[in-house]
Design a protein around this motif. Structure first.
Motif, short mmCIF file in Angstrom:
data_model
loop_
_atom_site.label_atom_id
_atom_site.label_comp_id
_atom_site.label_asym_id
_atom_site.label_seq_id
_atom_site.Cartn_x
_atom_site.Cartn_y
_atom_site.Cartn_z
N ILE A 199 -35.55 26.03 53.30
CA ILE A 199 -34.14 25.74 53.56
C ILE A 199 -33.74 24.70 52.52
O ILE A 199 -34.29 23.61 52.47
CB ILE A 199 -33.92 25.21 54.98
N SER A 200 -32.81 25.08 51.66
CA SER A 200 -32.45 24.24 50.52
C SER A 200 -30.95 23.95 50.52
O SER A 200 -30.14 24.80 50.89
CB SER A 200 -32.84 24.92 49.20
N GLY A 201 -30.62 22.75 50.09
CA GLY A 201 -29.23 22.35 49.96
C GLY A 201 -28.95 21.81 48.58
O GLY A 201 -29.80 21.13 47.99
N TYR A 202 -27.78 22.11 48.04
CA TYR A 202 -27.40 21.68 46.70
C TYR A 202 -25.95 21.18 46.72
O TYR A 202 -25.12 21.70 47.46
CB TYR A 202 -27.50 22.83 45.69
N SER A 203 -25.66 20.21 45.88
CA SER A 203 -24.28 19.76 45.70
C SER A 203 -24.10 19.30 44.26
O SER A 203 -25.02 18.76 43.64
CB SER A 203 -23.93 18.64 46.67
N ALA A 204 -22.89 19.51 43.74
CA ALA A 204 -22.54 19.11 42.38
C ALA A 204 -21.15 18.48 42.41
O ALA A 204 -20.20 19.11 42.88
CB ALA A 204 -22.57 20.30 41.43
N THR A 205 -21.04 17.25 41.92
CA THR A 205 -19.79 16.50 42.01
C THR A 205 -19.21 16.25 40.62
O THR A 205 -19.92 15.78 39.72
CB THR A 205 -20.00 15.15 42.72
N THR A 206 -17.93 16.57 40.46
CA THR A 206 -17.20 16.26 39.23
C THR A 206 -16.08 15.29 39.56
O THR A 206 -15.63 15.18 40.71
CB THR A 206 -16.60 17.53 38.60
N ARG A 207 -15.58 14.61 38.52
CA ARG A 207 -14.54 13.60 38.74
C ARG A 207 -13.51 13.69 37.63
O ARG A 207 -13.85 13.88 36.45
CB ARG A 207 -15.16 12.20 38.78
N ASP A 233 -35.26 20.50 49.41
CA ASP A 233 -36.03 21.68 49.82
C ASP A 233 -36.89 21.29 51.00
O ASP A 233 -37.62 20.29 50.94
CB ASP A 233 -36.94 22.18 48.69
N PHE A 234 -36.84 22.05 52.08
CA PHE A 234 -37.77 21.94 53.19
C PHE A 234 -38.35 23.31 53.43
O PHE A 234 -37.62 24.24 53.81
CB PHE A 234 -37.06 21.43 54.47
N GLY A 235 -39.67 23.48 53.18
CA GLY A 235 -40.19 24.83 53.23
C GLY A 235 -41.66 24.94 53.57
O GLY A 235 -42.34 23.96 53.85
N VAL A 236 -42.11 26.20 53.53
CA VAL A 236 -43.51 26.53 53.79
C VAL A 236 -43.98 27.48 52.69
O VAL A 236 -43.23 28.35 52.24
CB VAL A 236 -43.69 27.18 55.19
N ARG A 237 -45.23 27.29 52.26
CA ARG A 237 -45.82 28.14 51.24
C ARG A 237 -47.15 28.68 51.74
O ARG A 237 -47.98 27.95 52.28
CB ARG A 237 -46.07 27.38 49.95
N HIS A 238 -47.33 30.02 51.56
CA HIS A 238 -48.58 30.65 51.92
C HIS A 238 -49.09 31.44 50.71
O HIS A 238 -48.35 32.22 50.13
CB HIS A 238 -48.42 31.59 53.11
N ALA A 239 -50.33 31.21 50.35
CA ALA A 239 -50.94 31.90 49.21
C ALA A 239 -52.04 32.84 49.72
O ALA A 239 -52.71 32.55 50.71
CB ALA A 239 -51.53 30.90 48.22
N PHE A 240 -52.21 33.93 49.04
CA PHE A 240 -53.26 34.88 49.43
C PHE A 240 -53.89 35.52 48.19
O PHE A 240 -53.41 35.35 47.08
CB PHE A 240 -52.70 35.97 50.35
N THR A 254 -25.73 25.64 51.06
CA THR A 254 -26.98 25.63 51.82
C THR A 254 -27.53 27.04 51.81
O THR A 254 -26.80 28.01 52.03
CB THR A 254 -26.75 25.16 53.26
N ALA A 255 -28.83 27.16 51.56
CA ALA A 255 -29.40 28.50 51.39
C ALA A 255 -30.82 28.56 51.94
O ALA A 255 -31.52 27.54 52.03
CB ALA A 255 -29.41 28.89 49.92
N LEU A 256 -31.21 29.75 52.33
CA LEU A 256 -32.63 30.03 52.55
C LEU A 256 -33.15 30.53 51.21
O LEU A 256 -32.83 31.65 50.78
CB LEU A 256 -32.83 31.08 53.63
N ALA A 257 -33.91 29.71 50.53
CA ALA A 257 -34.32 30.00 49.16
C ALA A 257 -35.81 30.33 49.11
O ALA A 257 -36.51 30.34 50.13
CB ALA A 257 -34.01 28.80 48.26
N ASN A 258 -36.30 30.58 47.91
CA ASN A 258 -37.73 30.83 47.70
C ASN A 258 -38.23 30.00 46.53
O ASN A 258 -37.44 29.50 45.73
CB ASN A 258 -38.00 32.32 47.47
N SER A 259 -39.53 29.82 46.45
CA SER A 259 -40.19 29.19 45.31
C SER A 259 -39.88 27.70 45.18
O SER A 259 -39.81 27.17 44.07
CB SER A 259 -39.81 29.92 44.01
N GLY A 260 -39.73 27.00 46.29
CA GLY A 260 -39.47 25.57 46.23
C GLY A 260 -40.71 24.74 45.90
O GLY A 260 -40.59 23.64 45.37
N TYR A 261 -41.89 25.24 46.22
CA TYR A 261 -43.14 24.53 45.92
C TYR A 261 -43.95 25.30 44.90
O TYR A 261 -44.33 24.78 43.86
CB TYR A 261 -43.93 24.32 47.21
N ASN A 262 -44.25 26.57 45.18
CA ASN A 262 -44.88 27.47 44.22
C ASN A 262 -44.01 28.73 44.10
O ASN A 262 -43.38 29.13 45.08
CB ASN A 262 -46.28 27.88 44.65
#
Length: 412
Positions: free
Chosen positions: A26-34, A405-412, A61-69
């Motif tokens: 679960i990822s959040g992003y913001s961009a501020t201009t002035r 980013d708040f997430g979980v990573r599983h490798a196999f 706000t998005a459900l994203a992928n690849s936040g850690y690996n």
């Protein structure tokens, strides 16, 4: 007969491995201009009225992928040919597990076949460039998620697009991270800690002899665009790892104009593991230059330089790992000083990233990362997500970009 043929192939293959990573956050992003222009009130002298528009924040706000690996699916295999010689293949595809839209439709992460032995390894196909390795190996965040260092971010962004991701990268360099159609050579691993590689990637464009028959159409006259040549040499022994790399990517070639554009990259990275903490550092410089067959007296394009540095640390805490980094970049357009032009300082940006990884097992981990980018003098770099509001209109100036980013990573 068909069954015997299949059995023969299977017995000759020493090993085939299916591997991959599934990473969701679960990822959040913001961009501020002035709007930095002052408010002008109406008056009897007829001065135009202008009302300052303040600041604009674009968030997502998005459900994203690849936040850690990076999420991926791959196949690799090795056949022992005897006498210390082996043949190998590696096919690795990106996976967007958050929406399922991207799967094994392309092996754009890596697609190589190789021969290895006491002489080292010769590898053919699409692979990481030598100059990218330092950007990712010496980054505590491994160039993933909102914590990825600014050297990596700036090398893949176009300054004029207001933070929007540009597939051409800095100066149009499509060979920043990976190069297709490449031949690579890797030193053998038994050199007392020394390691290295060289790479040459073909441009695969048409060449006309005599050159005067080259079509004048701009799309076909770029005969050398796409070529890459580079190398990396390093030393790893115990807690120390240090490496330097250089690469030259041809990003444009106009026969009739007599110009060749290239992005040259040099970087130096190092890490040292003290036990309680591991330190990281990198220095990098990229130059986007144009070579002229006959340099014009006036109107020649100036080089554009991008310099950056990174310092970082990881601290193991039980089953977890604390990660932190500070990175900064600066553009230099090599323009002559003009006292009559105000606010013509070169764009620059810095970034602070903090994160924590908790390993539930060797293959599964929970992670959290926060990051903030501060832009100055027109730089427009983000942590990801949306670009800055109406930067190309030159009304609003990019300021900060934050993300998590708040997430979980599983490798196999």
């Amino acid at each position: 007969m068909a069954a015997l043929a299949v059995a023969g192939v299977a017995s000759a293959q020493s090993s085939v491995t299916l591997f991959g990573v599934v990473d969701a956050s679960i990822s959040g992003y913001s961009a501020t201009t002035r709007d930095n222009r002052p408010t002008v009130f109406p008056n009897q002298f007829g001065i135009p009225t202008y009302l300052n528009q303040g600041s604009v924040k674009v968030s997502r706000t998005a459900l994203a992928n690849s936040g850690y690996n990076t999420s991926r699916l791959g196949f690799r295999g090795t056949e022992d040919l005897g006498g210390g010689l082996a043949a190998s293949f590696w096919l690795e595809a990106p996976v967007s597990n958050d929406d399922g839209a991207t799967g094994v439709s392309t092996f754009s992460r890596r697609s190589t076949v190789s021969l290895s032995g006491g002489f080292g390894e010769i590898r053919l196909g699409r692979d990481y460039t030598p100059t990218f390795w330092n950007d990712t190996v010496f980054d505590p965040f491994g160039t993933n998620g909102v914590g990825s260092n600014l050297i990596n971010t700036a090398s893949g962004y176009n300054l004029s697009t207001g933070g929007a991701k540009d597939t051409g990268g800095f100066g149009g360099n499509q060979n920043y991270a990976r190069a297709s159609n490449s031949i690579g050579y890797f030193l053998p691993p038994n050199l007392g800690g020394f390691y290295g590689q060289v790479m040459y990637a073909f441009h695969e464009n048409d060449k006309y002899s005599s050159g005067r028959f080259t079509p004048e159409d701009s799309a076909t006259s770029k005969s050398r665009a796409g070529r890459y040549i580079g190398g990396r040499i390093g030393y790893a022994n115990g807690p120390l790892d240090v490496a330097m790399a250089y690469g030259n990517s041809t990003v444009g070639d106009q026969f009739y104009a007599g110009t060749t554009d290239s992005v040259k990259t040099f970087n130096l990275g190092a890490s040292y593991d003290f036990g309680p903490a591991k330190l990281f550092g990198e220095l990098s410089r990229l130059k986007n230059s144009r070579d002229y067959e006959i340099r014009p007296i006036t109107g020649a394009r100036s080089d554009v330089d991008l310099t950056g540095y990174l310092i970082g640390v990881t601290v193991p805490v039980g089953a977890g790992l604390i990660r932190a980094s500070y990175s900064a970049v600066k553009y230099d357009f090599n323009q002559p000083y003009n006292p009559f032009v105000l606010n013509n300082a070169d764009p620059k940006a810095n970034k602070l990233a903090l994160g924590y990884v908790h390993n539930l097992s060797k293959r599964t981990a929970l992670y959290a990362t926060i990051a903030r980018v501060s832009n100055k003098n027109g730089a427009a770099l983000t942590v990801g997500g949306p670009g800055f509001y109406k930067v190309t209109d030159r009304v609003f100036t990019p300021k900060t970009s934050t993300g998590y980013d708040f997430g979980v990573r599983h490798a196999f």
